[in-house]
Scaffold this active site. Structure first.
Site, PDB file in Angstrom:
ATOM      1  N   SER A 164       4.310   8.475  76.412  1.00 47.61           N
ATOM      2  CA  SER A 164       5.046   7.418  75.428  1.00 47.61           C
ATOM      3  C   SER A 164       6.324   6.978  76.513  1.00 47.61           C
ATOM      4  O   SER A 164       6.993   7.694  77.199  1.00 47.61           O
ATOM      5  CB  SER A 164       5.753   8.597  74.549  1.00 47.61           C
ATOM      6  OG  SER A 164       6.897   7.912  73.913  1.00 47.61           O
ATOM      7  N   HIS A 210       1.611   4.686  74.773  1.00 48.81           N
ATOM      8  CA  HIS A 210       1.981   5.067  73.395  1.00 48.81           C
ATOM      9  C   HIS A 210       3.696   4.524  73.373  1.00 48.81           C
ATOM     10  O   HIS A 210       4.467   4.533  74.234  1.00 48.81           O
ATOM     11  CB  HIS A 210       2.521   6.452  73.323  1.00 48.81           C
ATOM     12  CG  HIS A 210       2.841   6.947  72.063  1.00 48.81           C
ATOM     13  ND1 HIS A 210       1.977   6.943  71.137  1.00 48.81           N
ATOM     14  CD2 HIS A 210       4.109   7.213  71.390  1.00 48.81           C
ATOM     15  CE1 HIS A 210       2.570   7.441  69.765  1.00 48.81           C
ATOM     16  NE2 HIS A 210       3.941   7.482  70.289  1.00 48.81           N
ATOM     17  N   ASP A 217       6.745   3.494  70.853  1.00 47.99           N
ATOM     18  CA  ASP A 217       7.343   4.052  69.600  1.00 47.99           C
ATOM     19  C   ASP A 217       8.475   2.981  69.137  1.00 47.99           C
ATOM     20  O   ASP A 217       9.238   2.341  69.857  1.00 47.99           O
ATOM     21  CB  ASP A 217       8.444   5.290  70.072  1.00 47.99           C
ATOM     22  CG  ASP A 217       7.411   6.450  70.161  1.00 47.99           C
ATOM     23  OD1 ASP A 217       6.674   6.786  69.460  1.00 47.99           O
ATOM     24  OD2 ASP A 217       7.439   7.099  71.297  1.00 47.99           O
ATOM     25  N   MET A 229      11.277   1.975  66.100  1.00 47.24           N
ATOM     26  CA  MET A 229      12.008   2.587  65.344  1.00 47.24           C
ATOM     27  C   MET A 229      13.110   1.592  64.605  1.00 47.24           C
ATOM     28  O   MET A 229      13.619   0.661  65.418  1.00 47.24           O
ATOM     29  CB  MET A 229      12.848   3.667  65.971  1.00 47.24           C
ATOM     30  CG  MET A 229      11.882   4.642  66.634  1.00 47.24           C
ATOM     31  SD  MET A 229      13.235   5.896  67.639  1.00 47.24           S
ATOM     32  CE  MET A 229      11.823   6.854  68.553  1.00 47.24           C
ATOM     33  N   HIS A 281       3.232   3.249  67.553  1.00 46.47           N
ATOM     34  CA  HIS A 281       3.643   4.311  66.423  1.00 46.47           C
ATOM     35  C   HIS A 281       4.712   3.541  65.684  1.00 46.47           C
ATOM     36  O   HIS A 281       6.142   3.466  66.402  1.00 46.47           O
ATOM     37  CB  HIS A 281       3.970   5.403  67.241  1.00 46.47           C
ATOM     38  CG  HIS A 281       4.378   6.680  66.509  1.00 46.47           C
ATOM     39  ND1 HIS A 281       5.178   7.723  66.953  1.00 46.47           N
ATOM     40  CD2 HIS A 281       4.492   6.675  65.144  1.00 46.47           C
ATOM     41  CE1 HIS A 281       5.445   8.558  65.852  1.00 46.47           C
ATOM     42  NE2 HIS A 281       5.047   8.018  64.609  1.00 46.47           N
ATOM     43  N   MET A 305       7.635   3.616  63.451  1.00 44.00           N
ATOM     44  CA  MET A 305       8.505   4.761  62.776  1.00 44.00           C
ATOM     45  C   MET A 305       9.499   3.661  61.924  1.00 44.00           C
ATOM     46  O   MET A 305      10.801   3.685  62.035  1.00 44.00           O
ATOM     47  CB  MET A 305       9.469   5.562  63.381  1.00 44.00           C
ATOM     48  CG  MET A 305       8.412   6.788  64.067  1.00 44.00           C
ATOM     49  SD  MET A 305       9.086   7.541  65.436  1.00 44.00           S
ATOM     50  CE  MET A 305       8.291   6.675  66.704  1.00 44.00           C
ATOM     51  N   MET A 315       3.182  14.926  63.888  1.00 42.99           N
ATOM     52  CA  MET A 315       4.449  14.863  64.744  1.00 42.99           C
ATOM     53  C   MET A 315       4.706  16.367  64.870  1.00 42.99           C
ATOM     54  O   MET A 315       4.509  17.198  64.170  1.00 42.99           O
ATOM     55  CB  MET A 315       5.641  14.317  63.810  1.00 42.99           C
ATOM     56  CG  MET A 315       5.458  12.710  63.611  1.00 42.99           C
ATOM     57  SD  MET A 315       5.689  11.959  65.312  1.00 42.99           S
ATOM     58  CE  MET A 315       6.942  12.460  65.968  1.00 42.99           C
ATOM     59  N   ASP A 352       2.016  14.221  68.446  1.00 42.32           N
ATOM     60  CA  ASP A 352       3.218  13.511  69.199  1.00 42.32           C
ATOM     61  C   ASP A 352       4.433  14.316  69.225  1.00 42.32           C
ATOM     62  O   ASP A 352       4.932  14.635  67.981  1.00 42.32           O
ATOM     63  CB  ASP A 352       3.317  12.234  68.477  1.00 42.32           C
ATOM     64  CG  ASP A 352       4.397  11.264  69.235  1.00 42.32           C
ATOM     65  OD1 ASP A 352       4.845  11.880  70.266  1.00 42.32           O
ATOM     66  OD2 ASP A 352       4.532  10.195  68.476  1.00 42.32           O
ATOM     67  N   GLY A 373       6.020  12.375  76.684  1.00 43.74           N
ATOM     68  CA  GLY A 373       6.943  11.713  76.692  1.00 43.74           C
ATOM     69  C   GLY A 373       8.012  12.079  77.780  1.00 43.74           C
ATOM     70  O   GLY A 373       7.751  11.897  78.991  1.00 43.74           O
TER      71      GLY A 373
HETATM   72  C1  DX5 Z   1       9.553  10.713  69.079  1.00 44.58           C
HETATM   73  C2  DX5 Z   1       8.501   9.775  69.421  1.00 44.58           C
HETATM   74  C3  DX5 Z   1       7.547  10.390  70.395  1.00 44.58           C
HETATM   75  C4  DX5 Z   1       8.434  10.763  71.842  1.00 44.58           C
HETATM   76  C5  DX5 Z   1       7.840  11.983  72.195  1.00 44.58           C
HETATM   77  O1  DX5 Z   1       9.902  10.240  67.572  1.00 44.58           O
HETATM   78  O2  DX5 Z   1       7.472   9.621  68.352  1.00 44.58           O
HETATM   79  O3  DX5 Z   1       6.352   9.569  70.916  1.00 44.58           O
HETATM   80  O4  DX5 Z   1       8.551   9.890  72.752  1.00 44.58           O
HETATM   81  O5  DX5 Z   1       8.606  12.616  73.087  1.00 44.58           O
HETATM   82  P1  DX5 Z   1       8.371  13.727  73.966  1.00 44.58           P
HETATM   83  O6  DX5 Z   1       7.238  13.919  74.327  1.00 44.58           O
HETATM   84  O7  DX5 Z   1       9.347  14.127  74.820  1.00 44.58           O
HETATM   85  O8  DX5 Z   1       8.523  14.770  72.659  1.00 44.58           O
HETATM   86 ZN    ZN Z   2       5.421   8.530  68.931  1.00 40.06          ZN
END
Ligand code: DX5
Ligand code: ZN
Length: 225
Positions: A17, A42, A44, A46, A75, A77, A146, A184, A206
């Protein structure tokens, strides 16, 4: 890009990520992922409404696409993700995942994603039960579970996630569908191993990846857990 989605029996699909990358030097970090054995990248997205954070949007993602040699695992969100399916296809998403909690008319949304040639993913936050997927699983290429509340990298893994993976694996086997399981949030060697043993096909990583002293070796090790 044709995404190889069938997991080989040998190794887990790894999707680093970019949320934990250095945003002032993104191309350097994307090239590390390019050089590694990672399978996907990946991304993200938001909106500050579905989750209490805002990440990056379309102009940055299309530039990421021009540097990445890996399929983009996007992804979303965001609320009402169906508004942006065509846009994310245009800027280079290969796998497009929407949250079940933020989507209306999920069936049509998944059909639209697939009709554009993308793989269709559905994500579940930690409080959403697996049985929400009972009447839609056959239409989903990837279920993203998640391991933390969505919105931020670097949070601690919620142990109950392992039970959810086992339940989903049972449902997949019972229904005889080819859906893959992605997890994730909070993935490291220890949680990753438990997740793979429970039936996870794809691990997102991530902060663990970007903070590791040798990220390329970290990917290699995660693939062979
Ligand atoms: C959180 C994201 C993840 C995040 C994971 O909302 O969807 O993809 O980057 O990060 P780590 O691996 O640090 O938990
Ligand atoms: Zn994610």
């Amino acid at each position: 890009m044709q995404v190889g989605i069938n997991k080989s029996n040998m190794s887990t699909i790894i999707s680093p990520s970019l949320l934990s990358a250095n945003f002032l030097n993104l191309s350097k970090d994307i090239k590390i992922v390019n050089r590694s054995e990672a399978d996907w990248l990946h991304i993200d997205v938001m909106d500050g409404v579905f989750v209490p954070n805002i990440s990056y949007g379309m102009p940055i993602i299309s530039q990421i696409k021009s540097v990445s040699t890996k399929p983009l695992d996007v992804h979303l969100m965001i609320v009402q993700p169906e508004r942006f399916i065509e846009t994310f296809h245009k800027i280079g998403a290969d796998i497009l995942t929407v949250h079940i909690e933020g989507a209306i008319n999920l069936h049509s949304t998944l059909q639209r994603i697939k009709s554009l040639g993308m793989k269709a993913g559905v994500a579940l936050t930690p409080h959403s039960p697996i049985n929400m997927l009972d009447d839609i699983l056959q239409d989903i290429d990837v279920v993203l579970i998640m391991g933390v509340d969505p919105g931020f990298g670097g949070q601690s893994f919620i142990p109950h996630t392992i039970e959810k993976v086992k339940k989903l694996k049972d449902m997949i086997l019972r229904k005889q569908v080819a859906t893959l399981i992605e997890v994730d949030g909070g993935v490291n060697f220890e949680t990753g191993k438990q997740l793979v043993e429970a039936g996870t096909d794809i691990l997102v990583t991530g902060s663990f990846f970007f903070n590791s002293p040798d990220p390329i070796t970290t990917i290699h090790k995660l693939k062979s857990l």
